[in-house]
Design an enzyme around this catalytic site. Structure first.
Site, PDB file in Angstrom:
ATOM      1  N   ASP A  81       0.710  -1.070  -0.077  1.00 58.63           N
ATOM      2  CA  ASP A  81      -0.041   0.212   0.021  1.00 58.63           C
ATOM      3  C   ASP A  81       1.012   1.308  -0.008  1.00 58.63           C
ATOM      4  O   ASP A  81       2.052   1.326   0.435  1.00 58.63           O
ATOM      5  CB  ASP A  81      -0.971   0.019   1.263  1.00 58.63           C
ATOM      6  N   HIS A 223       3.958  -2.304   3.079  1.00 61.68           N
ATOM      7  CA  HIS A 223       4.107  -0.789   2.444  1.00 61.68           C
ATOM      8  C   HIS A 223       5.404  -0.740   1.639  1.00 61.68           C
ATOM      9  O   HIS A 223       6.354  -1.020   2.423  1.00 61.68           O
ATOM     10  CB  HIS A 223       3.959   0.011   3.417  1.00 61.68           C
TER      11      HIS A 223
HETATM   12 ZN   LIG Z   1      -2.270   3.103   3.502  1.00 57.69          ZN
END
Ligand SMILES: [Zn+2]
Length: 256
Positions: A81, A223
């Site tokens: 993400d 991430h």
């Molecule tokens: Zn996020």
């Protein structure tokens, strides 16, 4: 009974009645307040927890029906993400390419527009690209219209770069409302494992947090914003490939 005694009894009775009325009234108020509170928290739950539960239910059903592809391999999905990131995403793409792994990237519209060549590369190398809102906005009870625009502008940014529509969204913080599924034709993808890679710069700790819990059809949340996450992701790939796992994109995991 003399008059004074009778009067006294009447006053006592009156006081008793008053007390009773007061009790009934305050109980009603309390019940009313409880209803209101319950109503309010139920509405929030729909937006926040409810959204998450619903998506988890979808994922579980999807995951189950997708269990072990025809050849009996155990499948799993890595998701990243918040990117693309100008320094780390390409390093990650290099590592995934070396290992023959496809992942899913939930990009923000703002970062996609800043680094379109990285998004293009994700597409060319067979990764799935999903929506993570334009400015990384969390859906609340008050910002539904803004959230809707964030989804649409991110879809447009992705289409501008890849020439393709995306149907997958990871709503920031998991806050989702099912009404966007039909309205915008978006499918929410949450996760089943969160190694909290953002709170540790120790790659081996992130790897241990993940490997110890992982099972077939899991969706791992990471991430591509930190060096430690990239290192951890590639180590997770190496270890799980040895255990016979195949890494696939979330659409393959959920629907193939
Ligand atoms: Zn996020």
């Amino acid at each position: 009974m003399n008059v004074r005694k009778w009067m006294k009894r009447m006053v006592i009775l009156d006081l008793l009645m008053l007390g009773l009325l007061f009790l009934i009234h305050s109980r009603e108020e309390a019940a009313h307040a409880a209803l209101e509170t319950a109503g309010r928290s139920a509405a929030y739950a729909d937006l926040e927890v409810g959204g998450q539960d619903a998506a988890y239910a979808d994922l579980e059903v999807g995951g189950q029906s997708a269990a072990t592809g025809g050849d009996g391999t155990k499948r799993i999905a890595l998701t990243f993400d918040d990117g693309p990131h100008p320094r780390y995403t390409e390093k990650l793409l290099d590592g995934l390419k070396e290992r023959g792994v496809h992942a899913t990237f939930f990009v923000t519209g703002a970062n996609a527009e800043k680094y379109p060549e990285i998004v293009k590369r994700m597409q060319e190398e067979g990764h799935l690209i999903g929506n993570h809102t334009y400015h990384h906005v969390q859906l609340t009870a008050a910002n539904g219209e803004q959230f809707r625009k964030e989804i649409i502008s991110t879809n447009e940014a992705i289409r501008e770069i890849t020439g393709e529509d995306t149907e997958y969204i990871r709503p920031p913080y998991g806050a989702w409302n099912k009404r966007y599924e039909e309205e915008l034709n978006m499918f929410p993808v949450l996760w089943t494992i969160d190694p909290r890679d953002w709170c540790s710069d120790d790659a081996s700790c992130i790897v241990r947090n993940t490997i110890g819990r992982v099972k077939e059809n899991d969706i791992i949340l990471m991430h591509d914003q930190y060096q430690s996450s990239i290192a951890a992701a590639l180590e997770i790939v190496d270890e799980l490939q040895e255990e016979g796992y195949e890494f696939v994109t979330v659409d393959e995991l959920l629907f193939d």
